[in-house]
Design a protein around this motif. Structure first.
Motif, PDB file in Angstrom:
ATOM      1  N   GLU B  82     -14.941 -12.964 -14.537  1.00 23.72           N
ATOM      2  CA  GLU B  82     -14.375 -14.190 -15.446  1.00 23.72           C
ATOM      3  C   GLU B  82     -15.330 -14.318 -16.458  1.00 23.72           C
ATOM      4  OE1 GLU B  82     -13.151 -16.370 -13.843  1.00 23.72           O
ATOM      5  OE2 GLU B  82     -12.776 -15.362 -11.761  1.00 23.72           O
ATOM      6  N   PRO B  83     -14.920 -15.188 -17.393  1.00 28.33           N
ATOM      7  CA  PRO B  83     -13.598 -14.962 -16.826  1.00 28.33           C
ATOM      8  C   PRO B  83     -12.852 -14.159 -17.217  1.00 28.33           C
ATOM      9  CG  PRO B  83     -14.846 -16.782 -19.388  1.00 28.33           C
ATOM     10  CD  PRO B  83     -15.634 -15.702 -18.608  1.00 28.33           C
ATOM     11  N   ARG B  84     -11.245 -14.491 -16.847  1.00 26.89           N
ATOM     12  CA  ARG B  84     -10.540 -13.331 -16.698  1.00 26.89           C
ATOM     13  C   ARG B  84      -9.463 -13.400 -17.709  1.00 26.89           C
ATOM     14  NH1 ARG B  84      -8.626 -10.818 -11.298  1.00 26.89           N
ATOM     15  NH2 ARG B  84      -8.943  -9.130 -12.621  1.00 26.89           N
TER      16      ARG B  84
END
Lengths: 199, 326
Positions: B82-84
């Protein structure tokens, strides 16, 4: 004139001089006392009457008034949106100046029937710039001087602004001397709106 | 043989601040500064490309080496952690050192990405339209906010105007609000007047059998009858679904009020035709006269007329009853 412009003048007067002065001027100028809707269009004549009325009431020349409005538009906390939209023009004050060439196109991209002053920017070298302003209303040059002064502060640039008056084709012209591009830190600009407001 | 240009790494960084150079073994040789900004504190150089990214498109491929050797292979990548952030890109084989150059951009995920990673204008190449797109997104949302405010104001104004209106929109008769104003004016002026309170009989049956459009038609028909049977200056009010009040200024003689009531009831007894259907209703009336009261009061008079009306109903409908002043 577009409601956004009339409403900006209205906000400037109410925020700077209070609602009583607004009511007095609105009556004198024969414009709606409740003010303008930002997303509607109005007769051009109303804008001119408004500028003349407040120029009389506040004992300021229309040129001075327009310059103050320009500064207010960029620097007042209530109108953050406009300052931010202008900052998208570039990372430095010079880049911003060049972006003014397409100010009108940028405005129309946001609001298709909004006509802001059309600007032509000439880079004369050595930090010297000329701006030619065209608008359907007189006074675009003075309005832009106010805007540029506030934007220079925002970028942290030190500039000298000079109103050089009408050119042979009847356009307003401004002379900009950039003395120091990094005079102060200026205000931070983050591309993400949220990031800016959470700071 | 195509002509080739050798570009120093600085130039590549300027042109593609979000690029990755990969060895043939799939290890990252170098990354552009903006891409590194997406993973601060993580050393991307030296890692396997597939350790950092999930390759979403193409869906299937034999080996990374084979995939990246395709000239102009389009890619869709996600970070594995994350964040992806979704990235799109294109892979181009390079000769020296042998491997691939992958040029990446945010595509539509740019709005989220600038929030997630605090990116600035300088993080994008001068030709990237990302900044213009962000400008547009922000300008549009400012405009939308303004339009939303305008809509709210208009909605408020519409409600206020409706509130202030004195007219019943279906029949064009006066409404309850107008009735209250007229009654208090008459009482204030001490004018003698009468109230005829009319309630339709069997109206619900018309609505249920032929539908609301037929019901509306009947109400309009009733309004027409009432206007025709009364004088020009009388005030005719639709004060509820199928309830009407007639305010008759200066008319208080019982015989004339009875005649008027009967004329109205007779006409209401004749069916109204709606799309070929006979809509049968009738009307019951209660009458109150201001001269029966020492000090007329509109609420009291309306209540007494209402009681008289219910007397008419319980006596078998289609009749008029005079109120007994309380």
């Amino acid at each position: 004139m577009h409601g956004l412009i009339n409403r900006s003048i209205q906000l400037f007067v109410t925020d700077t001089y209070g609602p009583k002065i607004w009511a007095k001027g609105a009556e004198l100028a024969n414009v709606p006392k409740d003010g303008f809707e930002a997303m509607l269009s109005y007769e051009d004549i109303l804008t001119e009457q408004m500028i003349n009325a407040f120029s009389e009431i506040l004992d300021k020349s229309p040129d001075m008034l327009l310059e103050d409005i320009g500064t207010y538009l960029v620097s007042h906390p209530r109108l953050q949106a406009l300052r931010r939209l202008l900052r998208f023009g570039g990372e430095t004050f010079v880049e911003f100046l060049h972006s003014l060439d397409s100010l009108n196109e940028r405005a129309r991209l946001a609001v298709y029937d909004l006509e802001v002053p059309g600007l032509e920017v000439f880079d004369d070298g050595g930090g010297s710039f000329r701006l030619i302003c065209r608008w359907r209303m007189p006074g675009a040059g003075h309005l832009m001087i106010g805007v540029l002064r506030a934007m220079a502060d925002d970028y942290g640039a030190l500039v000298l602004l000079d109103y050089t008056g009408w050119d042979r084709d009847g356009n307003d012209a401004i002379h900009v001397d950039l003395l120091d591009d990094g005079f102060s830190d200026g205000r931070q600009f983050q591309l993400a709106r949220k990031a800016e407001f959470s700071q | 043989m195509t002509s080739s240009i050798r570009l120093p790494e600085e130039t590549i960084i300027q042109l593609i601040p979000m690029h990755i150079c990969v060895h043939t073994d799939g290890r990252i040789r170098s990354v552009g500064p903006t891409l590194q900004k997406l993973r601060p504190g993580t050393k991307l150089v030296g890692r396997l490309l597939t350790d950092i990214f999930e390759i979403r498109r193409p869906r299937t491929f034999d080996s990374l080496e084979q995939l990246l050797s395709e000239d102009g292979q389009k890619l869709s990548l996600y970070f594995k952690d994350e964040p992806r952030t979704q990235l799109k890109g294109v892979a181009l084989p390079i000769e020296d050192p042998k491997g691939s150059l992958i040029a990446l951009s945010f595509g539509i995920s740019v709005v989220e990405a600038v929030e997630d990673f605090n990116l600035t204008i300088g993080d994008f190449s001068a030709t990237d339209l990302a900044v213009e797109m962000l400008y547009l997104v922000e300008a549009k949302s400012a405009v939308m906010d303004e339009l939303r405010r305008l809509n709210l104001r208009l909605q408020g104004a519409k409600l206020a105007a409706e509130e202030q209106a004195f007219t019943d929109s279906l029949t064009g008769l006066k409404n309850r609000r107008a009735m209250n104003v007229v009654l208090s004016q008459l009482i204030e002026a001490r004018s003698p007047f009468s109230i005829l309170h009319l309630d339709l009989d069997f109206f619900k049956a018309v609505n249920d059998t032929f539908g609301h459009a037929a019901g509306d038609h009947v109400l309009q028909h009733v309004a027409k009858v009432l206007l025709e049977e009364t004088r020009k200056d009388d005030v005719i009010v639709r004060c509820g679904g199928d309830e009407f009040v007639m305010i008759l200024n200066g008319l208080t003689q019982p015989e004339r009020l009875r005649d008027l009531s009967h004329r109205i009831i007779d006409r209401l007894n004749k069916p109204a035709i709606y799309e070929g259907n006979e809509c049968r209703i009738s009307g019951s009336i209660g009458v109150a006269t201001s001269t029966s009261y020492a000090q007329p009061d509109s609420d009291v008079m309306l209540r007494d007329a209402d009681n008289a009306l219910y007397q008419s109903k319980s006596d078998g409908r289609a009749r008029a009853t005079f109120a007994v002043a309380g």
